[in-house]
Write an enzyme that holds these catalytic residues in place. Sequence first.
Site, PDB file in Angstrom:
ATOM      1  N   LYS A 104       5.619  -2.195   8.417  1.00 60.03           N
ATOM      2  CA  LYS A 104       4.296  -1.819   8.918  1.00 60.03           C
ATOM      3  C   LYS A 104       3.451  -3.074   9.011  1.00 60.03           C
ATOM      4  CE  LYS A 104       2.030   1.901  10.155  1.00 60.03           C
ATOM      5  NZ  LYS A 104       2.620   3.112  10.766  1.00 60.03           N
TER       6      LYS A 104
HETATM    7  P1  NAD Z   1      -5.750   7.314  16.398  1.00 66.68           P
HETATM    8  O1  NAD Z   1      -6.491   6.114  16.010  1.00 66.68           O
HETATM    9  O2  NAD Z   1      -5.329   7.473  17.823  1.00 66.68           O
HETATM   10  O3  NAD Z   1      -6.567   8.644  15.988  1.00 66.68           O
HETATM   11  C1  NAD Z   1      -7.060   8.886  14.712  1.00 66.68           C
HETATM   12  C2  NAD Z   1      -7.988  10.089  14.801  1.00 66.68           C
HETATM   13  O4  NAD Z   1      -8.435  10.440  13.490  1.00 66.68           O
HETATM   14  C3  NAD Z   1      -9.246   9.851  15.632  1.00 66.68           C
HETATM   15  O5  NAD Z   1      -9.528  11.025  16.391  1.00 66.68           O
HETATM   16  C4  NAD Z   1     -10.331   9.659  14.581  1.00 66.68           C
HETATM   17  O6  NAD Z   1     -11.627  10.003  15.055  1.00 66.68           O
HETATM   18  C5  NAD Z   1      -9.847  10.635  13.533  1.00 66.68           C
HETATM   19  N1  NAD Z   1     -10.422  10.421  12.214  1.00 66.68           N
HETATM   20  C6  NAD Z   1     -10.644   9.260  11.561  1.00 66.68           C
HETATM   21  N2  NAD Z   1     -11.217   9.494  10.366  1.00 66.68           N
HETATM   22  C7  NAD Z   1     -11.351  10.851  10.275  1.00 66.68           C
HETATM   23  C8  NAD Z   1     -11.873  11.722   9.288  1.00 66.68           C
HETATM   24  N3  NAD Z   1     -12.361  11.247   8.146  1.00 66.68           N
HETATM   25  N4  NAD Z   1     -11.845  13.059   9.516  1.00 66.68           N
HETATM   26  C9  NAD Z   1     -11.337  13.544  10.670  1.00 66.68           C
HETATM   27  N5  NAD Z   1     -10.824  12.763  11.634  1.00 66.68           N
HETATM   28  C10 NAD Z   1     -10.845  11.446  11.438  1.00 66.68           C
HETATM   29  O7  NAD Z   1      -4.467   7.370  15.426  1.00 66.68           O
HETATM   30  P2  NAD Z   1      -3.092   8.111  15.689  1.00 66.68           P
HETATM   31  O8  NAD Z   1      -2.155   7.163  16.353  1.00 66.68           O
HETATM   32  O9  NAD Z   1      -3.347   9.432  16.276  1.00 66.68           O
HETATM   33  O10 NAD Z   1      -2.560   8.266  14.187  1.00 66.68           O
HETATM   34  C11 NAD Z   1      -3.021   9.304  13.335  1.00 66.68           C
HETATM   35  C12 NAD Z   1      -2.088   9.389  12.135  1.00 66.68           C
HETATM   36  O11 NAD Z   1      -0.738   9.605  12.588  1.00 66.68           O
HETATM   37  C13 NAD Z   1      -2.024   8.142  11.259  1.00 66.68           C
HETATM   38  O12 NAD Z   1      -1.770   8.517   9.929  1.00 66.68           O
HETATM   39  C14 NAD Z   1      -0.803   7.405  11.810  1.00 66.68           C
HETATM   40  O13 NAD Z   1      -0.252   6.512  10.885  1.00 66.68           O
HETATM   41  C15 NAD Z   1       0.109   8.586  12.083  1.00 66.68           C
HETATM   42  N6  NAD Z   1       1.170   8.338  13.039  1.00 66.68           N
HETATM   43  C16 NAD Z   1       0.896   7.901  14.295  1.00 66.68           C
HETATM   44  C17 NAD Z   1       1.960   7.722  15.184  1.00 66.68           C
HETATM   45  C18 NAD Z   1       1.722   7.318  16.609  1.00 66.68           C
HETATM   46  O14 NAD Z   1       2.701   7.326  17.394  1.00 66.68           O
HETATM   47  N7  NAD Z   1       0.519   6.988  17.034  1.00 66.68           N
HETATM   48  C19 NAD Z   1       3.288   7.931  14.775  1.00 66.68           C
HETATM   49  C20 NAD Z   1       3.522   8.392  13.480  1.00 66.68           C
HETATM   50  C21 NAD Z   1       2.454   8.595  12.625  1.00 66.68           C
END
Ligand code: NAD
Length: 412
Positions: A104
Amino acid sequence: MPSSFYSSVGQYVDRAATLLDVEDGVRILLAEPYRQVDVQVPIHADDGSVLSFRGYRVQHNGARGPFKGGLRYHPDTDLDEVRALASLMTWKSALLDLPFGGAKGGMTLDPGALSPRELEAVTRSFTHAISGVIGPNLDILAPDVNTDARVMGWVMDAYSSRAGWSPAVVTGKPLDLGGVSGRVQATGRGVVAVTASTLTALGRSLAGQRLVVQGFGNVGRNVAELAAAQGAVVVGISDESGGRYVADGIDVPALLPQVGPGVLLKEVPVGDFITNAELLALDCDVLVPAALENAIDGSNVSAVRAPLVVEAANHPLSPEADAKLREGGVIVVPDILANAGGVTGSYFEWTSNLTEFRWSEEQFNRQLLDFMDRAFQSVWERHTERRVDLRTAAYMVGITRVAEATRLRGLA
Ligand code: NAD
């Protein structure tokens, strides 16, 4: 948080390794990351001043293949968080039987406070700083929180400027740089597939289930869209600004174009506005935390009313919350299974780059569902055979594979 994020993940690893009776030599290697890089990332700001950030790349375990993992930009990101997320990647890749280890990356910064040029400069500076330890057969990056295809394009270009044309050093790239159709939706698609499989195994079906999704970024948006398309009733969604609730279900396709970069849910006139605390307490069949780690901890877990929680985010439950939910009979589908569609899609993209052969979106989605289904079945079998919760079962599958590769390579 009572303990560090890395040690929280370590508790899950320990529990499964003990049940598997993994020998001490292997456990010593699994407990610590292989390599941690912590670098200064300087840039010239638009006003000519110098800005300096901390950047991290942690390579947790490479027994089964090159290190693989996302890159996130967040003001709260630190080395402990990146270590924990790298460890999750090791078990996730192994659970999906992908030829990758776990890694990561992260930078402690608020991307909203930087101009596009500054964001590009910081991405290039970080890539150059870690260029000695990344590469198509060494360590492959991908998007995560606050990074996207555009950022991956900059990483690829910065790395390629020294190493030559190297699209396979990152996944989640723009299509014109070797990205593949389907990758952007892959994590959400995998979450929905695993949710449907779990419901089927419980004698229910996704259609008609009342879903609540916390987080409306890459993962949350796609979960809401794809689940609604399969007949689920999405009653609540939220982002950092708060949430929206519609008792009969949100019209997700109509909502999606209204929320995007710079537009938060609090500004969109859909249903009732609710706080994130109220969202977690909604009466629903499935709760999907898709925002950030430890969103549900000892302080708010008692509000959760959903009988099924699907961890679309990484580590959205603290170990305390996880234990409380299990005691209360709530079924938790763990992150290393639920959100593994992302790294699986990345594997397809990497394969496509190395072989210089383009996958169709139809082929991508079909293979993705096959991989997710196989992983789900392996977890469900362990769960029923060993009478352990789904998280422990998932770790047991992943650890079995990493431990065996470690032994076969003569590392322990
Ligand atoms: P992103 O940055 O696109 O979106 C994050 C979202 O969470 C946003 O809508 C933000 O406003 C919201 N958020 C932030 N703080 C918040 C809170 N306190 N309460 C409610 N909502 C809140 O990120 P993402 O890529 O969608 O990733 C989200 C999660 O999924 C993370 O844990 C990431 O590690 C995991 N993840 C992402 C991927 C990927 O392909 N993008 C793959 C596996 C896991």
